[in-house]
Write a protein that holds these residues in place. Structure first.
Motif, PDB file in Angstrom:
ATOM      1  N   GLY A  61      25.609 -15.892   1.374  1.00 22.76           N
ATOM      2  CA  GLY A  61      26.856 -14.975   0.778  1.00 22.76           C
ATOM      3  C   GLY A  61      26.929 -15.333  -0.773  1.00 22.76           C
ATOM      4  N   ARG A  62      25.757 -15.612  -1.399  1.00 25.36           N
ATOM      5  CA  ARG A  62      25.972 -15.780  -2.742  1.00 25.36           C
ATOM      6  C   ARG A  62      25.120 -14.676  -3.418  1.00 25.36           C
ATOM      7  NH1 ARG A  62      25.565 -21.289  -0.802  1.00 25.36           N
ATOM      8  NH2 ARG A  62      23.240 -21.404  -0.807  1.00 25.36           N
TER       9      ARG A  62
ATOM     10  N   ARG B 284       6.787 -16.566  -4.968  1.00 24.82           N
ATOM     11  CA  ARG B 284       7.021 -16.727  -3.565  1.00 24.82           C
ATOM     12  C   ARG B 284       8.208 -17.873  -3.297  1.00 24.82           C
ATOM     13  NH1 ARG B 284       1.266 -16.748  -3.129  1.00 24.82           N
ATOM     14  NH2 ARG B 284       1.315 -18.978  -2.729  1.00 24.82           N
ATOM     15  N   VAL B 285       8.094 -18.793  -4.027  1.00 29.10           N
ATOM     16  CA  VAL B 285       9.086 -20.052  -3.676  1.00 29.10           C
ATOM     17  C   VAL B 285      10.392 -19.270  -4.288  1.00 29.10           C
ATOM     18  CG1 VAL B 285      10.085 -22.190  -4.762  1.00 29.10           C
ATOM     19  CG2 VAL B 285       7.580 -21.794  -4.089  1.00 29.10           C
ATOM     20  N   THR B 286      10.565 -18.732  -5.306  1.00 27.61           N
ATOM     21  CA  THR B 286      11.714 -18.103  -5.939  1.00 27.61           C
ATOM     22  C   THR B 286      12.214 -17.010  -4.949  1.00 27.61           C
ATOM     23  OG1 THR B 286      11.069 -18.757  -8.186  1.00 27.61           O
ATOM     24  CG2 THR B 286      12.814 -16.861  -7.824  1.00 27.61           C
ATOM     25  N   ARG B 287      11.394 -16.203  -4.319  1.00 25.05           N
ATOM     26  CA  ARG B 287      11.836 -15.077  -3.591  1.00 25.05           C
ATOM     27  C   ARG B 287      12.472 -15.743  -2.322  1.00 25.05           C
ATOM     28  NH1 ARG B 287       7.449 -10.659  -1.390  1.00 25.05           N
ATOM     29  NH2 ARG B 287       8.116 -10.926   0.411  1.00 25.05           N
ATOM     30  N   SER B 288      11.724 -16.768  -1.551  1.00 26.34           N
ATOM     31  CA  SER B 288      12.197 -17.541  -0.538  1.00 26.34           C
ATOM     32  C   SER B 288      13.637 -17.991  -0.894  1.00 26.34           C
ATOM     33  CB  SER B 288      11.364 -18.503  -0.199  1.00 26.34           C
ATOM     34  OG  SER B 288      11.835 -19.262   1.006  1.00 26.34           O
ATOM     35  N   GLN B 289      13.827 -18.665  -1.860  1.00 27.04           N
ATOM     36  CA  GLN B 289      14.982 -19.405  -2.316  1.00 27.04           C
ATOM     37  C   GLN B 289      16.225 -18.310  -2.650  1.00 27.04           C
ATOM     38  OE1 GLN B 289      15.664 -22.581  -2.266  1.00 27.04           O
ATOM     39  NE2 GLN B 289      17.907 -22.002  -2.614  1.00 27.04           N
ATOM     40  N   ILE B 290      15.874 -16.964  -3.139  1.00 30.75           N
ATOM     41  CA  ILE B 290      16.612 -15.798  -3.451  1.00 30.75           C
ATOM     42  C   ILE B 290      17.170 -15.420  -1.936  1.00 30.75           C
ATOM     43  CG2 ILE B 290      17.045 -13.718  -4.243  1.00 30.75           C
ATOM     44  CD1 ILE B 290      15.306 -14.268  -6.518  1.00 30.75           C
ATOM     45  N   THR B 291      16.140 -15.303  -0.999  1.00 31.27           N
ATOM     46  CA  THR B 291      16.781 -14.702   0.175  1.00 31.27           C
ATOM     47  C   THR B 291      17.699 -15.905   0.886  1.00 31.27           C
ATOM     48  OG1 THR B 291      14.680 -13.889   0.513  1.00 31.27           O
ATOM     49  CG2 THR B 291      15.890 -14.185   2.530  1.00 31.27           C
TER      50      THR B 291
END
Length: 66
Positions: free
Chosen positions: A19-20, A6-13
């Motif tokens: 723009g990265r 969940r933390v990773t998904r949030s950071q990816i979003t």
């Protein structure tokens, strides 16, 4: 595991919105590396698994609070 996903998904979003867009490719490569290390370990070759764990521990140790 669910927490970290969940933390990773949030950071990816957040990264994508900033723009990265190479974040998707980087995440896919890391997951593929992890899966390959698990596959090789299951087949009896633990070298990649050990290298991956040592590198990950080194990075985490140098990044307090991450």
């Amino acid at each position: 595991m669910e927490f970290w996903l969940r933390v990773t998904r949030s950071q990816i979003t957040k990264e994508i919105r900033a723009g990265r867009t190479d974040t998707w490719a980087a995440f896919a490569l890391v997951v593929r590396l992890f899966r390959e290390a698990m596959r090789k370990r299951a087949a009896g070759d633990e070298r990649l698994w050990g290298d991956l764990l040592r590198y990950a521990q080194d990075v985490v140790d140098r990044t307090p609070g991450a």
